[in-house]
Motif scaffolding. Structure first.
Motif, mmCIF file in Angstrom:
data_model
loop_
_atom_site.group_PDB
_atom_site.id
_atom_site.type_symbol
_atom_site.label_atom_id
_atom_site.label_comp_id
_atom_site.label_asym_id
_atom_site.label_seq_id
_atom_site.Cartn_x
_atom_site.Cartn_y
_atom_site.Cartn_z
ATOM 1 N N GLY A 1 -2.567 5.893 5.762
ATOM 2 C CA GLY A 1 -3.523 5.320 4.827
ATOM 3 C C GLY A 1 -2.829 4.776 3.586
ATOM 4 O O GLY A 1 -1.658 5.057 3.332
ATOM 5 N N PRO A 2 -3.540 3.981 2.790
ATOM 6 C CA PRO A 2 -2.938 3.419 1.579
ATOM 7 C C PRO A 2 -2.640 4.498 0.544
ATOM 8 O O PRO A 2 -3.454 5.394 0.328
ATOM 9 N N LYS A 3 -1.474 4.420 -0.063
ATOM 10 C CA LYS A 3 -1.092 5.354 -1.124
ATOM 11 C C LYS A 3 -1.036 4.669 -2.489
ATOM 12 O O LYS A 3 -0.687 5.296 -3.486
ATOM 13 N N GLU B 1 0.826 -1.208 0.000
ATOM 14 C CA GLU B 1 0.000 0.000 0.000
ATOM 15 C C GLU B 1 0.857 1.253 0.000
ATOM 16 O O GLU B 1 0.348 2.362 0.004
ATOM 17 N N GLY B 2 2.168 1.068 0.002
ATOM 18 C CA GLY B 2 3.101 2.185 0.004
ATOM 19 C C GLY B 2 4.507 1.655 0.165
ATOM 20 O O GLY B 2 4.737 0.444 0.154
ATOM 21 N N THR C 1 2.801 -2.400 6.756
ATOM 22 C CA THR C 1 2.169 -2.463 8.070
ATOM 23 C C THR C 1 3.156 -3.028 9.084
ATOM 24 O O THR C 1 3.950 -3.901 8.778
ATOM 25 N N TYR D 1 4.797 -5.941 -2.993
ATOM 26 C CA TYR D 1 4.147 -6.676 -1.903
ATOM 27 C C TYR D 1 5.100 -6.813 -0.724
ATOM 28 O O TYR D 1 6.318 -6.772 -0.863
ATOM 29 N N ASP E 1 -3.572 2.211 -4.883
ATOM 30 C CA ASP E 1 -4.945 1.726 -5.004
ATOM 31 C C ASP E 1 -4.947 0.248 -5.401
ATOM 32 O O ASP E 1 -4.654 -0.099 -6.547
ATOM 33 N N ASN E 2 -5.269 -0.619 -4.439
ATOM 34 C CA ASN E 2 -5.333 -2.056 -4.706
ATOM 35 C C ASN E 2 -6.764 -2.591 -4.751
ATOM 36 O O ASN E 2 -6.961 -3.804 -4.766
ATOM 37 N N LYS E 3 -7.751 -1.702 -4.793
ATOM 38 C CA LYS E 3 -9.134 -2.163 -4.815
ATOM 39 C C LYS E 3 -9.425 -2.855 -6.150
ATOM 40 O O LYS E 3 -9.258 -2.244 -7.213
ATOM 41 N N ARG F 1 1.461 2.948 8.522
ATOM 42 C CA ARG F 1 0.598 2.677 7.381
ATOM 43 C C ARG F 1 -0.870 2.968 7.696
ATOM 44 O O ARG F 1 -1.609 3.515 6.879
ATOM 45 N N THR F 2 -1.280 2.620 8.903
ATOM 46 C CA THR F 2 -2.663 2.868 9.307
ATOM 47 C C THR F 2 -2.939 4.368 9.400
ATOM 48 O O THR F 2 -3.993 4.844 8.970
#
Length: 531
Positions: free
Chosen positions: A343-345, A323-324, A328, A498, A347-349, A339-340
């Protein structure tokens, strides 16, 4: 690993520690704990340790100025170890001076008193280029570090011992994590100057002389090292196990096992989570490669990577889409999960993937890409999951961007040289932090840093890292670090893919295991659960 309470986000994550929580368990006067660490150890020299196994053993045989302990809330923190007390003074020039007073009566395993000079020797040895330590950068905040690395004169490191019980350390800048992340590290443990000259000294029961809770070596036969807490250890009554048996092979009957099989992981309940680990598999783009000079191209290449797909065929629950740059489990200055909080930087949606691909394609519409037909991707062919990752990247770039990338498989030694020399266009590498702080991953990309494999040069980025070191408040430092990560991702020379976790298991009737977020587990507070 199964935990009753778990805070994955913290730097030092652990299960409930006995002695802080009441009613959790009881101590056995002479409990012996068997610990399975498959793969063994190559060295127990603190300056040279690199693997989790090595750091785990060193962290019990030796004791640093500070040590890891349970905090009573499911996490751990640093408490006084070899140091009885310390004080910190902020100097007018922006430096800091720490003065540590060592405990009276603390000895090495052979009865020799532990002195401040042992720490001075160990720390100067650690940063001395002649030592060749892979952990030297851990002390990069100590004044004189850069001078030592460039000149080879270890005495320029600003650590001194005015007397046998006083250690003085001057830091070149404010370092909020110095006590709990540097002064507890395996690599910065004290060592004896009269022992380290012996060949392979740390792998012999006769010359492996520690100062820690489990410094007494009972036996070392083949692949089992048995260590115990001597009667004279100042904190012995608080220990859970009085003896630790490190088995350097897969032992199904061990009380603690590191490195579970996929079958064993699958058998764990849904509440089970792997322990966080500060390593991120990353695409590194060489800033000197003309074919990758287009920022739009780099951004498009990152946008079309399906990071969920990359981890689908890897061991379940051990690999996570990035996510960056920071994974985590790494704690920010305020003690919260970086990371929390940021926030995610990336986009893995899954529902956004097709749209991201369209945006990436639009970025390249009409874009001139000189030399794009000569882009190569270097990777270590026999490293786990690297080849399948490289092949998937090659496929998606061709399918989504019509970009033909040639794969360049290498041996590990070849890859090290390629990264060092900058003889690559894109490289697939595992980036690991040596400390559970964002700076451990972000500082790699400063101009001139030995690990700046991207040959990245950005005055703005250098400034962000520099002012984060001088920040007057935790909030300001965290904001600067978040900006630095954002800049890296926008420039596109660093593309995280990852991260991964570590799988371990403690026997069901035991509790009190602690984990530092860097792969090191601590057993001093393990006890049997109350019936």
């Amino acid at each position: 690993m199964k935990y009753m309470k778990r805070i994955v986000a913290l730097l030092l994550t652990a299960v409930l520690a006995l002695g802080v929580l009441s009613g959790c368990g009881h101590r056995s006067d002479e409990m012996a704990l068997r610990i399975s660490l498959p793969g063994g150890v190559m060295t127990l020299d603190p300056a040279m340790v690199t693997t989790e196994n090595e750091k785990i053993v060193v962290s019990h045989v030796f004791e640093n100025l500070m040590k890891v302990a349970g905090d009573g809330e499911g996490g751990v923190h640093a408490v006084k170890g070899a140091a009885r007390s310390y004080q910190c003074v902020e100097n007018l020039d922006g430096t800091e001076t720490y003065t540590f007073t060592l405990r009276s009566g603390m000895t090495w395993a052979d009865g020799t008193p532990v002195t401040a000079g042992d720490f001075v020797f160990a720390w100067r040895r650690l940063v001395d280029p002649a030592t060749g330590s892979p952990n030297a950068a851990l002390l990069d905040m100590v004044a004189g570090y850069d001078a030592v690395r460039s000149s080879g004169d270890a005495e320029q490191l600003q650590v001194s011992a005015p007397d046998e019980k006083t250690l003085v350390v001057t830091l070149s800048h404010r370092c909020t994590y110095f006590l709990d992340r540097i002064c507890t590290a395996a690599a910065t443990m004290p060592v004896r100057s009269d022992l380290v000259s012996a060949e392979n000294w740390s792998m012999s029961a006769q010359t492996l002389v520690g100062n820690g809770a489990y410094r007494e070596i009972r036996s070392w036969q083949e692949d089992v090292l048995a260590v115990a807490a001597p009667e004279g250890y100042y904190d012995r009554r608080r220990l859970g196990p009085k003896e630790l048996n490190f088995a350097f092979f897969e032992d199904d009957k061990a009380d603690f096992r590191l490195g579970l099989s996929q079958k064993e992981i699958d058998a764990q309940p849904e509440t089970w989570h792997a322990d966080p680990y500060p390593q991120v598999t990353t695409l590194v783009v060489n800033q000197m490669a003309e074919s990758m000079g287009s920022e739009k191209l780099r951004q498009a290449m990152s946008m079309v990577i399906d990071r969920n797909s990359l981890t689908e065929n890897m061991p379940a629950r051990l690999f996570f889409p990035a996510e960056g740059v920071i994974p985590t489990g790494i704690r920010n200055t305020e003690g919260k999960d970086f990371r929390t909080m940021v926030g995610p930087k990336i986009d893995n949606k899954p529902e956004n993937y097709e749209q991201n691909c369209r945006v990436a394609q639009e970025l390249l519409t009409g874009e001139t890409l000189p030399g794009a037909d000569s882009v190569t991707l270097a990777y270590v062919a026999d490293a786990p999951y690297m080849e399948q990752t490289a092949q998937e990247l090659q496929r998606v770039w061709l399918e989504q961007l019509q970009l033909q990338v040639t794969l360049r498989p290498l041996q590990a030694t070849e890859m090290s040289e390629v990264l060092r020399s900058g003889d690559f266009v894109i490289a697939l590498a595992r980036i690991r932090s040596d400390r559970a702080d964002p700076i451990g991953l972000l500082s790699n990309w400063r101009s001139g840093d030995a690990k700046n494999w991207a040959n990245l040069h950005s005055n703005a980025y250098n400034l962000l890292i520099r002012i984060s070191n001088a920040a007057a408040s935790p909030e300001a430092r965290d904001a600067y670090l978040a900006d630095a990560e954002r800049m890296l991702l926008m420039d596109g020379y660093v593309m995280p893919l990852y991260s991964e976790g570590r799988a371990a298991l403690l026997r069901d009737d035991l509790t009190g295991l602690a984990y530092d977020g860097l792969g090191c587990y601590y057993f001093a507070n393990v006890v049997k659960m109350s019936q």
